[in-house]
Design an enzyme around this catalytic site. Structure first.
Site, PDB file in Angstrom:
ATOM      1  N   ASP A  47       0.841  -1.195   0.000  1.00 32.65           N
ATOM      2  CA  ASP A  47       0.000   0.000   0.000  1.00 32.65           C
ATOM      3  C   ASP A  47       0.877   1.247   0.000  1.00 32.65           C
ATOM      4  O   ASP A  47       1.989   1.224   0.526  1.00 32.65           O
ATOM      5  CB  ASP A  47      -0.900   0.019   1.232  1.00 32.65           C
ATOM      6  CG  ASP A  47      -2.012  -1.020   1.162  1.00 32.65           C
ATOM      7  OD1 ASP A  47      -2.323  -1.479   0.051  1.00 32.65           O
ATOM      8  OD2 ASP A  47      -2.561  -1.371   2.235  1.00 32.65           O
ATOM      9  N   TYR A  75       5.246  -9.134   8.265  1.00 29.65           N
ATOM     10  CA  TYR A  75       4.866  -7.739   8.447  1.00 29.65           C
ATOM     11  C   TYR A  75       4.925  -7.376   9.928  1.00 29.65           C
ATOM     12  O   TYR A  75       4.570  -8.178  10.791  1.00 29.65           O
ATOM     13  CB  TYR A  75       3.435  -7.498   7.950  1.00 29.65           C
ATOM     14  CG  TYR A  75       3.218  -7.800   6.495  1.00 29.65           C
ATOM     15  CD1 TYR A  75       3.384  -6.816   5.534  1.00 29.65           C
ATOM     16  CD2 TYR A  75       2.848  -9.080   6.077  1.00 29.65           C
ATOM     17  CE1 TYR A  75       3.183  -7.091   4.186  1.00 29.65           C
ATOM     18  CE2 TYR A  75       2.650  -9.369   4.736  1.00 29.65           C
ATOM     19  CZ  TYR A  75       2.823  -8.374   3.793  1.00 29.65           C
ATOM     20  OH  TYR A  75       2.633  -8.652   2.467  1.00 29.65           O
ATOM     21  N   ASP A  89      -7.463   1.431   7.469  1.00 34.84           N
ATOM     22  CA  ASP A  89      -6.174   2.015   7.861  1.00 34.84           C
ATOM     23  C   ASP A  89      -6.383   3.471   8.234  1.00 34.84           C
ATOM     24  O   ASP A  89      -7.516   3.975   8.239  1.00 34.84           O
ATOM     25  CB  ASP A  89      -5.118   1.855   6.756  1.00 34.84           C
ATOM     26  CG  ASP A  89      -5.463   2.607   5.469  1.00 34.84           C
ATOM     27  OD1 ASP A  89      -6.377   3.458   5.469  1.00 34.84           O
ATOM     28  OD2 ASP A  89      -4.802   2.334   4.443  1.00 34.84           O
ATOM     29  N   ARG A 181      -4.562  -5.110   6.724  1.00 35.56           N
ATOM     30  CA  ARG A 181      -5.679  -4.254   7.135  1.00 35.56           C
ATOM     31  C   ARG A 181      -6.887  -5.083   7.575  1.00 35.56           C
ATOM     32  O   ARG A 181      -7.610  -4.712   8.504  1.00 35.56           O
ATOM     33  CB  ARG A 181      -6.070  -3.317   5.996  1.00 35.56           C
ATOM     34  CG  ARG A 181      -5.076  -2.178   5.754  1.00 35.56           C
ATOM     35  CD  ARG A 181      -5.521  -1.289   4.623  1.00 35.56           C
ATOM     36  NE  ARG A 181      -5.401  -1.935   3.323  1.00 35.56           N
ATOM     37  CZ  ARG A 181      -6.202  -1.693   2.281  1.00 35.56           C
ATOM     38  NH1 ARG A 181      -7.216  -0.848   2.415  1.00 35.56           N
ATOM     39  NH2 ARG A 181      -6.003  -2.297   1.134  1.00 35.56           N
TER      40      ARG A 181
END
Length: 302
Positions: A47, A75, A89, A181
């Protein structure tokens, strides 16, 4: 007859530590320009506001991209508890809020339901296609639509820090197609408090690590100079998860022409996907059958 693409025939991987505020495609374009490369692509979109490892494939290495996108990746991210947003987000609008705050133990207990084979619904602001349209376009137009859940393998999901009552830091290792997310959103729902991603960083992807990546400033400083070439990693790194067979010299031409040829293999099962190397250089990827490699991808000898 199409125009011939300009640029250098250069193959390999350049690892970038992507900053926030730029798209993955923009990073690829920057790398292509800096190396004057004829062909480039990336192995897994981040993103725009996410940071971390973005592996850019050059030339023949683009043929190994699927093996990196299919590999595990990790992550590190911060979840803002108490608020849900329409984008899942911090870029979106707050659509729900709660004063409830879970304890550390409650968070750790809830994480277990997101480990292993799970079903995950991607965010509505995502590139998933709905009847031929990107979901984010429909969402921006306030269209009503549903996204079907899809399978995801989560190897590990752990809490690494409780920053304060409103924020928790997590690390996740997962397979292809995972949306961090969605994890933040669904965790918030499971805890009864809502949640969204505040910060997101991909710390490694397959064989590539963020700490080994170049910043965009470093790429700018070395652009169009031999110094940048020295940071290019061999395309064979993209095949690290596949078993390797040895390609005799007399088999190389047949394989590069797309024909089955004899290879020397040890411990490779009949029908298993593998790659053949001549003097350490990738010649082809394919299926091993009765002493021969049946190629599905071949690499130009450069």
């Amino acid at each position: 007859m199409g125009r011939k693409r300009k640029g250098r025939d250069i193959s390999g991987w350049l690892i970038v530590d992507k900053p926030a505020g730029i798209t993955s495609t923009s990073v690829v374009n920057k790398v292509r320009w800096a190396l004057q490369a004829k062909k480039a692509g990336h192995a897994g979109t981040l993103d725009p506001e996410a940071t971390g490892v973005l592996a850019v494939a050059l030339g023949e290495a683009t043929k190994t991209v699927p093996y990196i996108t299919d590999a595990l990746k990790a992550y590190r991210f911060v979840v803002r508890l108490g608020q849900a947003t329409n984008t899942d987000d911090a870029e979106g609008e707050v659509i729900a809020a709660s004063d409830t705050r879970p304890t550390d133990d409650q968070i750790k207990d809830a994480l277990g339901q997101f480990v292993g084979d799970i079903m995950q619904v991607p965010p509505k602001f995502s590139a998933v296609k709905i009847d031929g349209e990107r979901a984010y376009k429909l969402a921006r137009d306030d269209e009503e639509f549903e996204i079907a859940a899809r399978p995801l393998w989560v190897e590990e999901l752990v809490m690494t820090d409780r920053l304060d009552a409103d924020h928790v830091e997590l690390e996740m290792t997962c397979g292809k197609g995972g949306y961090v997310r969605s994890i933040a959103r669904d965790l918030g729902e499971a805890l009864g408090c809502h949640g969204h991603v505040l910060h997101l960083r991909r710390i490694w992807s397959g064989p590539f690590e963020a700490e080994d990546g170049l910043t965009l400033d470093q790429i700018d400083e070395m652009a169009q100079s031999p110094a940048l070439d020295e940071h290019i990693k061999p395309l064979e790194i993209g095949l690290a998860d596949l078993p390797m067979a040895v390609c005799p010299a007399e088999s190389a031409t047949r394989l590069r022409n797309g024909n089955p040829a004899m290879v020397l293999a040890s411990g490779i099962d009949y029908g298993e996907e593998c790659w053949a190397a001549l003097d350490g250089r990738a010649v082809a990827v394919g299926r091993f059958k009765a002493g021969e490699l049946h190629p599905s991808r071949v690499f130009v000898d450069g």
